[in-house]
Write an enzyme that holds these catalytic residues in place. Structure first.
Site, PDB file in Angstrom:
ATOM      1  N   CYS A 114      -2.628  31.554  60.647  1.00  0.00           N
ATOM      2  CA  CYS A 114      -2.016  29.866  60.500  1.00  0.00           C
ATOM      3  C   CYS A 114      -2.063  29.470  61.996  1.00  0.00           C
ATOM      4  O   CYS A 114      -2.517  28.124  61.915  1.00  0.00           O
ATOM      5  CB  CYS A 114      -0.799  30.241  59.881  1.00  0.00           C
ATOM      6  SG  CYS A 114      -0.265  28.645  59.312  1.00  0.00           S
ATOM      7  N   CYS A 115      -1.218  29.825  62.897  1.00  0.00           N
ATOM      8  CA  CYS A 115      -1.317  29.277  64.181  1.00  0.00           C
ATOM      9  C   CYS A 115      -2.550  28.978  64.767  1.00  0.00           C
ATOM     10  O   CYS A 115      -2.805  28.092  65.516  1.00  0.00           O
ATOM     11  CB  CYS A 115      -0.610  30.079  65.202  1.00  0.00           C
ATOM     12  SG  CYS A 115       1.143  30.096  65.140  1.00  0.00           S
ATOM     13  N   CYS A 198       7.165  24.800  64.061  1.00  0.00           N
ATOM     14  CA  CYS A 198       7.036  24.455  62.711  1.00  0.00           C
ATOM     15  C   CYS A 198       8.249  24.898  61.968  1.00  0.00           C
ATOM     16  O   CYS A 198       8.760  25.935  62.350  1.00  0.00           O
ATOM     17  CB  CYS A 198       5.788  24.956  62.055  1.00  0.00           C
ATOM     18  SG  CYS A 198       4.300  24.420  62.801  1.00  0.00           S
ATOM     19  N   CYS A 201       8.610  28.362  60.297  1.00  0.00           N
ATOM     20  CA  CYS A 201       8.812  29.670  61.346  1.00  0.00           C
ATOM     21  C   CYS A 201       9.879  29.336  62.586  1.00  0.00           C
ATOM     22  O   CYS A 201       9.629  29.769  63.639  1.00  0.00           O
ATOM     23  CB  CYS A 201       7.166  29.670  61.998  1.00  0.00           C
ATOM     24  SG  CYS A 201       6.140  29.866  61.014  1.00  0.00           S
ATOM     25  N   CYS A 225       2.449  31.241  69.801  1.00  0.00           N
ATOM     26  CA  CYS A 225       1.247  30.712  68.660  1.00  0.00           C
ATOM     27  C   CYS A 225      -0.222  31.036  69.162  1.00  0.00           C
ATOM     28  O   CYS A 225      -1.220  31.039  68.306  1.00  0.00           O
ATOM     29  CB  CYS A 225       1.345  28.945  68.647  1.00  0.00           C
ATOM     30  SG  CYS A 225       0.701  28.148  69.898  1.00  0.00           S
TER      31      CYS A 225
END
Ligand code: SF4
Length: 238
Positions: A114-115, A198, A201, A225
Site C-alpha cells: 500500500c505504501c 495516513c 495507520c 513507508c
C-alpha cells in the site's frame, strides 16, 4: 571546508551542538546544496512538524526553493485542509497523488505494498517530473529505531542526492524552532499525535518512541513507508 562532504560524528553532534548551532548548520547545509544544485534542489514536504520546519528553513535560505507534497486517499481530513492552506500560501509546492485502483483495506493486508503504491510511486514521479537532483527531507536520527543510521547527505540512487539538514535535531528542538519562528503546524498535533501519516495507520500513543503510533499491529510498526529506504530512480513511476 564543504559541509556537504563532512564526515562528522552525528551522534556526538546531536548532544554537543546547541539549538542555535544546529539551526546554523542546517541552514549552511541547505545553502551549500542550493548553490550546487539550484532549481534541481526540491524539498519533500509531508506536512508533518519536521517537514514544515525544513520548508521554513529552506525558504529562509532562498524563497525561490520549490517543494512537493505526496498525499494519499487515506490522509486525515485535517491534513488535507492543512495541505490546501499550505499550497495556497506557497504555490511552488506541487501535490502528487496516486489515484490508481487498489484492493480495499490493502493497508491492513499488505501495508508495504500500500505504501509502495500510494507513497513511493508518487515520490518517484515528483522526482522525475520536477527534474530533482537533490531532495531535501525532514528526517531526524532521534525519531525512532529505523532512523538512527541515516546521514546528512546520502546518494542511495545514483544521480539523486538526499539532504537531511535537520538530521541531528531532537524532537524538542523542532518544536522550539516552530514556536520561536511562529510556523503554523498541522492541527492534529493538538490531539496528541507525535508522528503523522495516513488515518488507518496512525495512532496516538504515550510510548517513548516518537514513531510508535505508526502501523500499530503490523510488521511495519514504528517503521518506514519506503521513501527513505527504497530506490527512487528505477523508472518504476506512475
Ligand atoms: S500509511 Fe497506511 S494507508 Fe497510507 S499508504 Fe501506507 S499502508 Fe497505505
Amino acid at each position: 571546508m564543504s559541509l556537504l562532504g563532512n564526515k562528522d560524528d552525528l551522534k556526538v553532534l546531536v548532544e554537543k551542538l546547541n539549538f542555535k548551532e544546529k539551526i546554523e548548520r542546517s541552514k549552511a547545509l541547505t545553502r551549500e546544496a542550493y548553490e550546487k544544485y539550484g532549481e534541481a534542489l526540491v524539498v519533500a514536504n509531508s506536512l508533518g512538524k519536521d517537514s514544515v520546519a525544513v520548508w521554513h528553513l529552506a525558504k529562509r535560505v532562498n524563497p525561490k526553493i520549490r517543494g512537493f507534497i505526496v498525499t494519499t486517499r487515506y490522509k486525515p481530513k485535517e491534513t488535507i485542509e492543512f495541505m490546501k492552506k499550505e499550497v495556497k500560501k506557497y504555490p511552488e509546492l506541487k501535490v502528487y497523488k496516486n489515484v490508481v485502483a487498489i484492493p480495499e483495506s490493502l493497508y491492513r493486508t499488505d501495508p508495504d505494498k500500500c505504501c509502495d503504491i500510494l507513497k513511493v510511486v508518487p515520490v518517484k514521479r515528483a522526482i522525475e517530473d520536477m527534474k530533482v537532483k537533490c531532495w531535501v527531507t525532514g528526517l531526524r536520527c532521534t525519531e525512532g529505531r529505523t532512523r538512527t543510521d541515516f546521514k546528512e547527505v546520502e546518494e542511495r540512487d545514483e544521480g539523486l542526492v538526499k539532504l537531511n539538514p535537520i538530521l541531528i535535531w531532537k524532537e524538542r528542538e523542532v518544536w522550539q524552532y516552530l514556536a520561536l519562528y511562529g510556523v503554523v503546524v498541522n492541527p492534529l498535533y493538538k490531539e496528541g499525535y507525535r508522528s503523522l501519516g495516513c488515518a488507518p495507520c496512525t495512532k496516538i500513543t504515550s510510548d517513548d518512541n516518537e514513531r510508535a503510533g505508526r502501523w500499530i499491529g503490523t510488521s511495519k510498526c514504528g517503521g518506514e513507508c519506503g521513501i527513505h529506504t527504497k530506490p527512487l530512480m528505477d523508472g518504476d513511476g506512475i
